[in-house]
Each structure stands twice: as C-alpha cells, then as structure tokens.
Design a protein around this motif. Sequence first.
Motif, PDB file in Angstrom:
ATOM      1  N   VAL A 125     -11.711  12.201   5.047  1.00  0.00           N
ATOM      2  CA  VAL A 125     -12.859  12.711   4.383  1.00  0.00           C
ATOM      3  C   VAL A 125     -13.283  11.667   3.089  1.00  0.00           C
ATOM      4  CG1 VAL A 125     -13.765  14.572   3.144  1.00  0.00           C
ATOM      5  CG2 VAL A 125     -12.820  14.485   5.273  1.00  0.00           C
ATOM      6  N   GLY A 126     -11.894  11.389   2.456  1.00  0.00           N
ATOM      7  CA  GLY A 126     -11.795  10.454   1.346  1.00  0.00           C
ATOM      8  C   GLY A 126     -12.574   9.241   1.241  1.00  0.00           C
ATOM      9  N   MET A 127     -12.751   8.839   2.419  1.00  0.00           N
ATOM     10  CA  MET A 127     -13.525   7.352   2.695  1.00  0.00           C
ATOM     11  C   MET A 127     -15.056   7.666   2.223  1.00  0.00           C
ATOM     12  SD  MET A 127     -11.446   5.352   3.297  1.00  0.00           S
ATOM     13  CE  MET A 127      -9.609   5.506   3.706  1.00  0.00           C
ATOM     14  N   VAL A 128     -15.555   8.715   2.208  1.00  0.00           N
ATOM     15  CA  VAL A 128     -16.943   9.190   1.919  1.00  0.00           C
ATOM     16  C   VAL A 128     -16.808   9.740   0.742  1.00  0.00           C
ATOM     17  CG1 VAL A 128     -18.594  10.426   2.519  1.00  0.00           C
ATOM     18  CG2 VAL A 128     -17.520   9.175   4.382  1.00  0.00           C
ATOM     19  N   MET A 129     -15.931  10.545   0.352  1.00  0.00           N
ATOM     20  CA  MET A 129     -16.064  11.370  -0.902  1.00  0.00           C
ATOM     21  C   MET A 129     -15.226  11.064  -1.875  1.00  0.00           C
ATOM     22  SD  MET A 129     -18.002  13.719   0.373  1.00  0.00           S
ATOM     23  CE  MET A 129     -17.991  14.776  -0.973  1.00  0.00           C
ATOM     24  N   ASP A 130     -14.557  10.238  -1.931  1.00  0.00           N
ATOM     25  CA  ASP A 130     -13.756   9.770  -3.159  1.00  0.00           C
ATOM     26  C   ASP A 130     -14.346   8.625  -3.464  1.00  0.00           C
ATOM     27  OD1 ASP A 130     -11.740   9.020  -4.911  1.00  0.00           O
ATOM     28  OD2 ASP A 130     -10.122   9.713  -3.751  1.00  0.00           O
ATOM     29  N   TRP A 131     -14.737   8.440  -4.986  1.00  0.00           N
ATOM     30  CA  TRP A 131     -15.441   7.370  -5.434  1.00  0.00           C
ATOM     31  C   TRP A 131     -14.243   6.324  -5.426  1.00  0.00           C
ATOM     32  CZ3 TRP A 131     -13.565   5.329 -10.073  1.00  0.00           C
ATOM     33  CH2 TRP A 131     -12.631   6.048 -10.748  1.00  0.00           C
ATOM     34  N   ARG A 132     -13.052   6.431  -5.607  1.00  0.00           N
ATOM     35  CA  ARG A 132     -12.132   5.204  -5.903  1.00  0.00           C
ATOM     36  C   ARG A 132     -12.038   4.429  -4.533  1.00  0.00           C
ATOM     37  NH1 ARG A 132      -7.348   9.261  -7.361  1.00  0.00           N
ATOM     38  NH2 ARG A 132      -7.953  10.371  -5.667  1.00  0.00           N
ATOM     39  N   GLN A 133     -12.389   5.077  -3.415  1.00  0.00           N
ATOM     40  CA  GLN A 133     -12.417   4.036  -2.255  1.00  0.00           C
ATOM     41  C   GLN A 133     -13.353   3.069  -2.331  1.00  0.00           C
ATOM     42  OE1 GLN A 133     -10.435   3.985  -0.100  1.00  0.00           O
ATOM     43  NE2 GLN A 133      -9.169   5.963  -0.092  1.00  0.00           N
ATOM     44  N   MET A 134     -14.681   3.413  -2.799  1.00  0.00           N
ATOM     45  CA  MET A 134     -15.613   2.289  -3.062  1.00  0.00           C
ATOM     46  C   MET A 134     -15.531   1.519  -4.016  1.00  0.00           C
ATOM     47  SD  MET A 134     -19.715   2.992  -3.891  1.00  0.00           S
ATOM     48  CE  MET A 134     -20.241   3.894  -2.439  1.00  0.00           C
ATOM     49  N   ALA A 135     -14.562   1.834  -5.202  1.00  0.00           N
ATOM     50  CA  ALA A 135     -14.421   0.926  -6.560  1.00  0.00           C
ATOM     51  C   ALA A 135     -13.020   0.029  -6.215  1.00  0.00           C
ATOM     52  CB  ALA A 135     -14.070   2.212  -7.466  1.00  0.00           C
ATOM     53  N   GLY A 136     -12.341   0.346  -4.976  1.00  0.00           N
ATOM     54  CA  GLY A 136     -11.447  -0.546  -4.705  1.00  0.00           C
ATOM     55  C   GLY A 136     -10.119  -0.053  -5.475  1.00  0.00           C
ATOM     56  N   ARG A 137     -10.027   1.123  -5.755  1.00  0.00           N
ATOM     57  CA  ARG A 137      -8.895   1.468  -6.784  1.00  0.00           C
ATOM     58  C   ARG A 137      -7.846   2.487  -5.826  1.00  0.00           C
ATOM     59  NH1 ARG A 137     -11.521   3.473 -12.246  1.00  0.00           N
ATOM     60  NH2 ARG A 137     -12.637   1.351 -12.845  1.00  0.00           N
ATOM     61  N   PRO A 138      -6.626   2.402  -6.059  1.00  0.00           N
ATOM     62  CA  PRO A 138      -5.661   2.926  -5.029  1.00  0.00           C
ATOM     63  C   PRO A 138      -5.932   4.611  -5.482  1.00  0.00           C
ATOM     64  CG  PRO A 138      -4.621   2.026  -7.270  1.00  0.00           C
ATOM     65  CD  PRO A 138      -5.930   1.518  -7.174  1.00  0.00           C
ATOM     66  N   THR A 139      -5.716   5.336  -4.312  1.00  0.00           N
ATOM     67  CA  THR A 139      -5.994   6.677  -4.274  1.00  0.00           C
ATOM     68  C   THR A 139      -4.610   7.389  -3.670  1.00  0.00           C
ATOM     69  OG1 THR A 139      -6.509   6.736  -2.045  1.00  0.00           O
ATOM     70  CG2 THR A 139      -8.271   6.419  -3.804  1.00  0.00           C
ATOM     71  N   VAL A 140      -3.564   6.759  -3.523  1.00  0.00           N
ATOM     72  CA  VAL A 140      -2.318   7.326  -2.777  1.00  0.00           C
ATOM     73  C   VAL A 140      -1.161   6.587  -3.932  1.00  0.00           C
ATOM     74  CG1 VAL A 140      -3.046   7.898  -0.792  1.00  0.00           C
ATOM     75  CG2 VAL A 140      -1.970   5.958  -1.018  1.00  0.00           C
ATOM     76  N   ILE A 141       0.038   7.173  -3.418  1.00  0.00           N
ATOM     77  CA  ILE A 141       1.306   6.562  -3.869  1.00  0.00           C
ATOM     78  C   ILE A 141       2.262   6.566  -2.813  1.00  0.00           C
ATOM     79  CG2 ILE A 141       1.035   7.156  -6.587  1.00  0.00           C
ATOM     80  CD1 ILE A 141       2.815   9.548  -6.033  1.00  0.00           C
ATOM     81  N   GLY A 142       3.115   5.607  -2.862  1.00  0.00           N
ATOM     82  CA  GLY A 142       4.073   5.805  -1.609  1.00  0.00           C
ATOM     83  C   GLY A 142       5.425   6.220  -2.126  1.00  0.00           C
ATOM     84  N   MET A 143       6.019   6.968  -1.480  1.00  0.00           N
ATOM     85  CA  MET A 143       7.151   7.667  -1.798  1.00  0.00           C
ATOM     86  C   MET A 143       8.135   7.344  -0.869  1.00  0.00           C
ATOM     87  SD  MET A 143       6.117  11.301  -3.516  1.00  0.00           S
ATOM     88  CE  MET A 143       7.762  11.640  -3.969  1.00  0.00           C
ATOM     89  N   PRO A 144       9.360   6.771  -0.852  1.00  0.00           N
ATOM     90  CA  PRO A 144      10.392   6.392   0.268  1.00  0.00           C
ATOM     91  C   PRO A 144      11.128   7.725   0.454  1.00  0.00           C
ATOM     92  CG  PRO A 144      11.140   5.785  -1.961  1.00  0.00           C
ATOM     93  CD  PRO A 144       9.858   6.074  -2.258  1.00  0.00           C
ATOM     94  N   ILE A 145      11.204   7.728   1.829  1.00  0.00           N
ATOM     95  CA  ILE A 145      12.095   9.171   2.317  1.00  0.00           C
ATOM     96  C   ILE A 145      12.925   8.433   3.423  1.00  0.00           C
ATOM     97  CG2 ILE A 145      11.992  11.309   3.366  1.00  0.00           C
ATOM     98  CD1 ILE A 145       9.171  11.853   2.136  1.00  0.00           C
ATOM     99  N   GLY A 146      14.187   8.385   3.081  1.00  0.00           N
ATOM    100  CA  GLY A 146      14.953   7.675   4.329  1.00  0.00           C
ATOM    101  C   GLY A 146      14.857   6.222   4.237  1.00  0.00           C
ATOM    102  N   GLU A 147      14.476   5.850   5.365  1.00  0.00           N
ATOM    103  CA  GLU A 147      14.058   4.522   5.760  1.00  0.00           C
ATOM    104  C   GLU A 147      12.633   4.110   5.683  1.00  0.00           C
ATOM    105  OE1 GLU A 147      15.821   3.020   9.329  1.00  0.00           O
ATOM    106  OE2 GLU A 147      18.141   3.460   8.558  1.00  0.00           O
ATOM    107  N   ARG A 148      11.981   5.252   5.644  1.00  0.00           N
ATOM    108  CA  ARG A 148      10.426   5.071   5.794  1.00  0.00           C
ATOM    109  C   ARG A 148       9.797   5.466   4.647  1.00  0.00           C
ATOM    110  NH1 ARG A 148       8.966   3.597  10.736  1.00  0.00           N
ATOM    111  NH2 ARG A 148      10.507   3.322  12.454  1.00  0.00           N
ATOM    112  N   TRP A 149       8.513   5.169   4.567  1.00  0.00           N
ATOM    113  CA  TRP A 149       7.584   5.464   3.428  1.00  0.00           C
ATOM    114  C   TRP A 149       6.570   6.624   3.742  1.00  0.00           C
ATOM    115  CZ3 TRP A 149       6.310   3.017  -1.840  1.00  0.00           C
ATOM    116  CH2 TRP A 149       7.510   2.225  -2.275  1.00  0.00           C
ATOM    117  N   TRP A 150       6.448   7.445   3.024  1.00  0.00           N
ATOM    118  CA  TRP A 150       5.156   8.301   2.981  1.00  0.00           C
ATOM    119  C   TRP A 150       4.278   8.340   1.947  1.00  0.00           C
ATOM    120  CZ3 TRP A 150       5.865  12.415   6.783  1.00  0.00           C
ATOM    121  CH2 TRP A 150       7.011  12.259   7.324  1.00  0.00           C
ATOM    122  N   ALA A 151       2.839   8.411   2.394  1.00  0.00           N
ATOM    123  CA  ALA A 151       1.715   8.338   1.288  1.00  0.00           C
ATOM    124  C   ALA A 151       1.565   9.744   1.000  1.00  0.00           C
ATOM    125  CB  ALA A 151       0.697   7.573   1.990  1.00  0.00           C
ATOM    126  N   TRP A 152       1.108   9.894  -0.537  1.00  0.00           N
ATOM    127  CA  TRP A 152       0.745  11.038  -0.993  1.00  0.00           C
ATOM    128  C   TRP A 152      -0.443  11.070  -1.627  1.00  0.00           C
ATOM    129  CZ3 TRP A 152       4.042  15.660  -0.469  1.00  0.00           C
ATOM    130  CH2 TRP A 152       5.112  15.549   0.051  1.00  0.00           C
TER     131      TRP A 152
END
Length: 217
Positions: free
Chosen positions: A57-84
Amino acid sequence: MAPAKTTILNWDPVLLLSQIFSMQTLHYLTLCLIVPPLLTAFAEPTSLMYEGGAASVGMVMDWRQMAGRPTVIGMPIGERWWAWSGGHKIGYGLKEDQWDGRTDPMRGWIIAFCWIVACSADIYYLYKLVRRPRLILDFALTLVFNHLVLTTYYSAAIPTSLFFWLVLLGGAALTIVVAEQLCVKREMSEGLNIMPIRPEDLQLDEMEMGGLLPRID
C-alpha cells in the motif's frame, strides 16, 4: 403575463459525496492496477522487497516512495536483516551484505509516471461522472487535497519533496485543463443541436401568423 420561470440548482450533498468518493476510489484503483506490474518489471527487486514489495500500500500512499526517500530501517537479527516501517516488520530474509539500505531512484520515477497516467484516467472519470465544466476544478483539487491528507497520515510526515509537489500539481493541471475543455465542447455540441422542423409545426406557425393579420370587413 405569466411569471418567468427560473431554474434553481439544488445542492445535493449525497450526490456530491458520492461523486467525491467515486473519483477517489477510481483514482486509487487505477494506481493499484498499473503500479505493481511496472515496479515488478523495472524497479530494483532487493530494496523493493524490503519495503513490502510491489503490491505494498505504501507504494501508492507514502509520498516518500515517489520522492525517492527511504521509508524503512534495517535491523539485524541473528544472521539476517529485518526491515521495519512505522513500527511494523515488513520485509526480511536478506543478509546484511545483500542490502545496504539505499533506495532505488528508478522507483520514484515509475510511481510518478503511474500518477500522471492515473490523472489522465481521471479526465475520463470527470467527463462521465461530474460532467459540468465549472465543477471540474473543485473535484480535481478535492482529490489532490484528500490524497495529501491520506499520505501525510500514512507516512506520519508532511510532504517536503519538491519533486512530489511538482508531479501532484502537474497531474492536477493536466486533469483540469483537458477535462474542462472536453466538458465545454460537449455542452456546446448539445446546445447547438437543432430539432428537425415537422410539417405540422409549419402549419401551426402559419395559423398563428394568420391570426395576427388585420381583418377587413
């Protein structure tokens, strides 16, 4: 002499709200039909998956997607990363060295292109649903205002991107100018339609004109 007839335009709030709701729904429906396939075909898949995928839904409703700005942060959990994003886990499964948190600039251009296409479709929706040229401006600006409210609420941030504002206002200008011209042209063509003269009408006119001639006794 009979009093002149006046035409009173009744304000119908139910019709007005129905038209606004229909325009907003059709606009987002158009975006939902064209954004996911274009993002899937042309956007960078790694960062796209981390931000919820092409159908997010964020691809349509989040203005930052059109602006090319980051909307998530990556957080390492174990050996893999999760996006929030917004306190919700929306992507996972990649290792730290597979995504560095950078956004894809192509994604913003794709979403901007889809917005202009949706505004072009709005011309047809306004032509069919609203019809009156003097109401086109109000409905087009109402759609833009509603989107600003929704995207600000969704992203929890007021739009500050010049590119976003240019795309939004450019799409609105395109919709208003073309839709007004089409509606005006239709009204002019409808007003110039002349009904064919029937023989009985000519006979009735002759009888009325004859009644105006002076009688000679």
